[in-house]
Design a protein around this motif. Structure first.
Motif, PDB file in Angstrom:
ATOM      1  N   LEU A 152      11.943 -14.581   2.895  1.00 50.77           N
ATOM      2  CA  LEU A 152      12.540 -13.289   3.230  1.00 50.77           C
ATOM      3  C   LEU A 152      12.577 -12.360   2.025  1.00 50.77           C
ATOM      4  N   VAL A 153      12.867 -12.920   0.860  1.00 49.66           N
ATOM      5  CA  VAL A 153      12.870 -12.115  -0.367  1.00 49.66           C
ATOM      6  C   VAL A 153      11.470 -11.571  -0.628  1.00 49.66           C
ATOM      7  N   TYR A 154      10.467 -12.424  -0.495  1.00 50.71           N
ATOM      8  CA  TYR A 154       9.091 -11.988  -0.730  1.00 50.71           C
ATOM      9  C   TYR A 154       8.688 -10.890   0.256  1.00 50.71           C
ATOM     10  N   ASP A 155       9.042 -11.075   1.515  1.00 56.94           N
ATOM     11  CA  ASP A 155       8.679 -10.066   2.498  1.00 56.94           C
ATOM     12  C   ASP A 155       9.433  -8.769   2.257  1.00 56.94           C
ATOM     13  N   ARG A 156      10.663  -8.887   1.780  1.00 49.31           N
ATOM     14  CA  ARG A 156      11.432  -7.680   1.422  1.00 49.31           C
ATOM     15  C   ARG A 156      10.717  -6.897   0.324  1.00 49.31           C
ATOM     16  N   VAL A 157      10.196  -7.583  -0.673  1.00 54.09           N
ATOM     17  CA  VAL A 157       9.468  -6.916  -1.752  1.00 54.09           C
ATOM     18  C   VAL A 157       8.183  -6.277  -1.231  1.00 54.09           C
ATOM     19  N   LEU A 158       7.472  -6.984  -0.355  1.00 49.24           N
ATOM     20  CA  LEU A 158       6.243  -6.417   0.197  1.00 49.24           C
ATOM     21  C   LEU A 158       6.511  -5.166   1.022  1.00 49.24           C
ATOM     22  N   GLY A 159       7.741  -4.988   1.468  1.00 51.73           N
ATOM     23  CA  GLY A 159       8.094  -3.764   2.174  1.00 51.73           C
ATOM     24  C   GLY A 159       7.994  -2.525   1.297  1.00 51.73           C
ATOM     25  N   GLU A 160       7.932  -2.707  -0.012  1.00 49.37           N
ATOM     26  CA  GLU A 160       7.789  -1.588  -0.944  1.00 49.37           C
ATOM     27  C   GLU A 160       6.339  -1.128  -1.076  1.00 49.37           C
ATOM     28  N   VAL A 161       5.409  -1.924  -0.571  1.00 50.75           N
ATOM     29  CA  VAL A 161       3.987  -1.576  -0.681  1.00 50.75           C
ATOM     30  C   VAL A 161       3.653  -0.437   0.271  1.00 50.75           C
ATOM     31  N   ARG A 162       3.080   0.614  -0.258  1.00 50.72           N
ATOM     32  CA  ARG A 162       2.699   1.778   0.553  1.00 50.72           C
ATOM     33  C   ARG A 162       1.220   1.675   0.923  1.00 50.72           C
ATOM     34  N   LEU A 163       0.942   1.857   2.194  1.00 48.24           N
ATOM     35  CA  LEU A 163      -0.424   1.753   2.689  1.00 48.24           C
ATOM     36  C   LEU A 163      -0.833   3.063   3.360  1.00 48.24           C
ATOM     37  N   PRO A 164      -2.076   3.512   3.118  1.00 49.05           N
ATOM     38  CA  PRO A 164      -2.552   4.729   3.796  1.00 49.05           C
ATOM     39  C   PRO A 164      -3.114   4.391   5.174  1.00 49.05           C
ATOM     40  N   GLU A 165      -3.503   5.404   5.889  1.00 47.93           N
ATOM     41  CA  GLU A 165      -4.246   5.186   7.128  1.00 47.93           C
ATOM     42  C   GLU A 165      -5.620   4.622   6.770  1.00 47.93           C
ATOM     43  N   ARG A 166      -6.066   3.619   7.526  1.00 46.94           N
ATOM     44  CA  ARG A 166      -7.365   3.012   7.218  1.00 46.94           C
ATOM     45  C   ARG A 166      -8.498   4.015   7.381  1.00 46.94           C
ATOM     46  N   ASP A 167      -9.388   3.995   6.407  1.00 49.46           N
ATOM     47  CA  ASP A 167     -10.571   4.848   6.452  1.00 49.46           C
ATOM     48  C   ASP A 167     -11.764   3.993   6.046  1.00 49.46           C
ATOM     49  N   PRO A 168     -12.477   3.392   7.005  1.00 48.01           N
ATOM     50  CA  PRO A 168     -13.567   2.475   6.659  1.00 48.01           C
ATOM     51  C   PRO A 168     -14.674   3.125   5.845  1.00 48.01           C
ATOM     52  N   ALA A 169     -14.824   4.436   5.919  1.00 47.05           N
ATOM     53  CA  ALA A 169     -15.842   5.108   5.114  1.00 47.05           C
ATOM     54  C   ALA A 169     -15.494   5.062   3.631  1.00 47.05           C
ATOM     55  N   ARG A 170     -14.232   4.837   3.317  1.00 47.55           N
ATOM     56  CA  ARG A 170     -13.762   4.766   1.927  1.00 47.55           C
ATOM     57  C   ARG A 170     -13.132   3.394   1.646  1.00 47.55           C
ATOM     58  N   TRP A 171     -13.676   2.358   2.235  1.00 44.35           N
ATOM     59  CA  TRP A 171     -13.051   1.038   2.171  1.00 44.35           C
ATOM     60  C   TRP A 171     -12.888   0.542   0.742  1.00 44.35           C
ATOM     61  N   LYS A 172     -13.882   0.760  -0.102  1.00 47.08           N
ATOM     62  CA  LYS A 172     -13.809   0.235  -1.473  1.00 47.08           C
ATOM     63  C   LYS A 172     -12.706   0.946  -2.262  1.00 47.08           C
ATOM     64  N   GLU A 173     -12.657   2.242  -2.124  1.00 49.94           N
ATOM     65  CA  GLU A 173     -11.612   3.017  -2.787  1.00 49.94           C
ATOM     66  C   GLU A 173     -10.226   2.606  -2.285  1.00 49.94           C
ATOM     67  N   GLN A 174     -10.110   2.399  -0.977  1.00 50.35           N
ATOM     68  CA  GLN A 174      -8.815   2.020  -0.410  1.00 50.35           C
ATOM     69  C   GLN A 174      -8.421   0.601  -0.818  1.00 50.35           C
ATOM     70  N   LEU A 175      -9.373  -0.320  -0.878  1.00 51.05           N
ATOM     71  CA  LEU A 175      -9.052  -1.675  -1.334  1.00 51.05           C
ATOM     72  C   LEU A 175      -8.610  -1.673  -2.787  1.00 51.05           C
ATOM     73  N   ARG A 176      -9.246  -0.856  -3.602  1.00 50.92           N
ATOM     74  CA  ARG A 176      -8.872  -0.757  -5.013  1.00 50.92           C
ATOM     75  C   ARG A 176      -7.432  -0.242  -5.135  1.00 50.92           C
ATOM     76  N   ALA A 177      -7.120   0.814  -4.401  1.00 53.01           N
ATOM     77  CA  ALA A 177      -5.764   1.377  -4.452  1.00 53.01           C
ATOM     78  C   ALA A 177      -4.739   0.379  -3.911  1.00 53.01           C
ATOM     79  N   TYR A 178      -5.106  -0.323  -2.836  1.00 53.47           N
ATOM     80  CA  TYR A 178      -4.220  -1.348  -2.268  1.00 53.47           C
ATOM     81  C   TYR A 178      -3.912  -2.436  -3.294  1.00 53.47           C
ATOM     82  N   ALA A 179      -4.936  -2.954  -3.968  1.00 56.54           N
ATOM     83  CA  ALA A 179      -4.741  -4.025  -4.942  1.00 56.54           C
ATOM     84  C   ALA A 179      -3.860  -3.565  -6.100  1.00 56.54           C
ATOM     85  N   MET A 180      -4.066  -2.357  -6.580  1.00 57.09           N
ATOM     86  CA  MET A 180      -3.240  -1.832  -7.663  1.00 57.09           C
ATOM     87  C   MET A 180      -1.796  -1.658  -7.207  1.00 57.09           C
ATOM     88  N   GLU A 181      -1.606  -1.194  -5.977  1.00 54.82           N
ATOM     89  CA  GLU A 181      -0.256  -0.990  -5.442  1.00 54.82           C
ATOM     90  C   GLU A 181       0.496  -2.308  -5.334  1.00 54.82           C
TER      91      GLU A 181
END
Length: 243
Positions: free
Chosen positions: A77-106
């Motif tokens: 529950l603590v781990y999932d609470r922390v993951l609630g802080e992760v901000r995700l954009p709307e998926r855009d498959p045309a920019r998948w690499k850029e979005q994966l990079r931003a996701y990993a950094m976040e």
């Protein structure tokens, strides 16, 4: 007569006045999780226990079990609470690499902001709401970009392991920093890298010619640079497997 009975009697002047204790917050799963996270942020995972959470909430451990089954569930529950802080954009498959990079950094930044949280994720498959939310984003993004579901599953798994593993290594260093009584991360890492460099320079050149020659290059990059470099290696590998 009735009025005399209902009127309060003033306390004698020699008695000390008592400030009433503030009312306790109603026990809930959310309060237990927030308290557990606060303990872990301040003192690390090893300090977290059901008994310690109960002490912080001024109650007995048994009262916690009506809301959290055991320590393992509390950690999830603590781990999932922390993951609630992760901000995700709307998926855009045309920019998948850029979005994966931003996701990993976040995700890396969120985990790094909480001591020892990354340890919870290792050797576990998180199933909380926020964990599934993140999985849905990454898995769906790769599939919509054209990757086969099984390949996307493996790519997501390896990417997640890299992010969590690197964040965990950072928490190990911060624990050592606290144990050494240091408060400045830059000071700690400069000291740590300096010790490694001094050791490498003392190695016999005839046995370790390459390490001895390129000591400065071996310690040149900081943790963030190394994380970004490894991330690009993974993203390039995923890209190579895209149809």
């Amino acid at each position: 007569m009735d009025r005399e009975r209902t009127e309060s009697v003033p306390a004698p002047p020699w008695r000390k006045s008592r400030t009433p204790a503030p009312p306790k917050r109603q026990l809930s799963q959310e309060l237990i999780v927030e308290t557990g996270l606060r303990i872990m942020d301040a003192e690390g995972l090893d300090a977290l226990s059901m008994r310690r959470v109960a002490q912080e909430l001024d109650t007995g451990p048994a009262s916690l079990y009506a809301h959290v089954a055991n320590k393992d569930e509390l950690l999830e529950l603590v781990y999932d609470r922390v993951l609630g802080e992760v901000r995700l954009p709307e998926r855009d498959p045309a920019r998948w690499k850029e979005q994966l990079r931003a996701y990993a950094m976040e995700v890396h930044n969120v985990l790094a902001a909480h001591a020892d949280v990354a340890r919870i994720a290792l050797a576990n498959i998180p199933t909380g709401e926020n964990s599934v939310r993140i999985g849905e984003f990454v898995f769906g993004l790769l599939i919509e970009a054209g990757m086969a579901p099984r390949q996307a599953s493996l790519a997501m798994d390896r990417l997640s392991l890299y992010v969590v593993g690197d964040a965990y290594e950072g928490t190990v260093h911060y624990a050592r920093m606290r144990a050494a009584g240091l408060t400045d991360p830059r000071e700690y890492f400069e000291h740590f890298a300096g010790q490694i460099a001094a050791y490498y320079r003392e190695l016999p050149v005839e046995r370790f010619p390459t390490v001895s020659k390129f000591v400065d290059e071996l310690i040149a990059d900081d943790g963030e640079d190394r994380f970004r470099y490894g991330l690009e290696l993974l993203l390039d590998g995923i890209e190579a497997r895209m149809p």
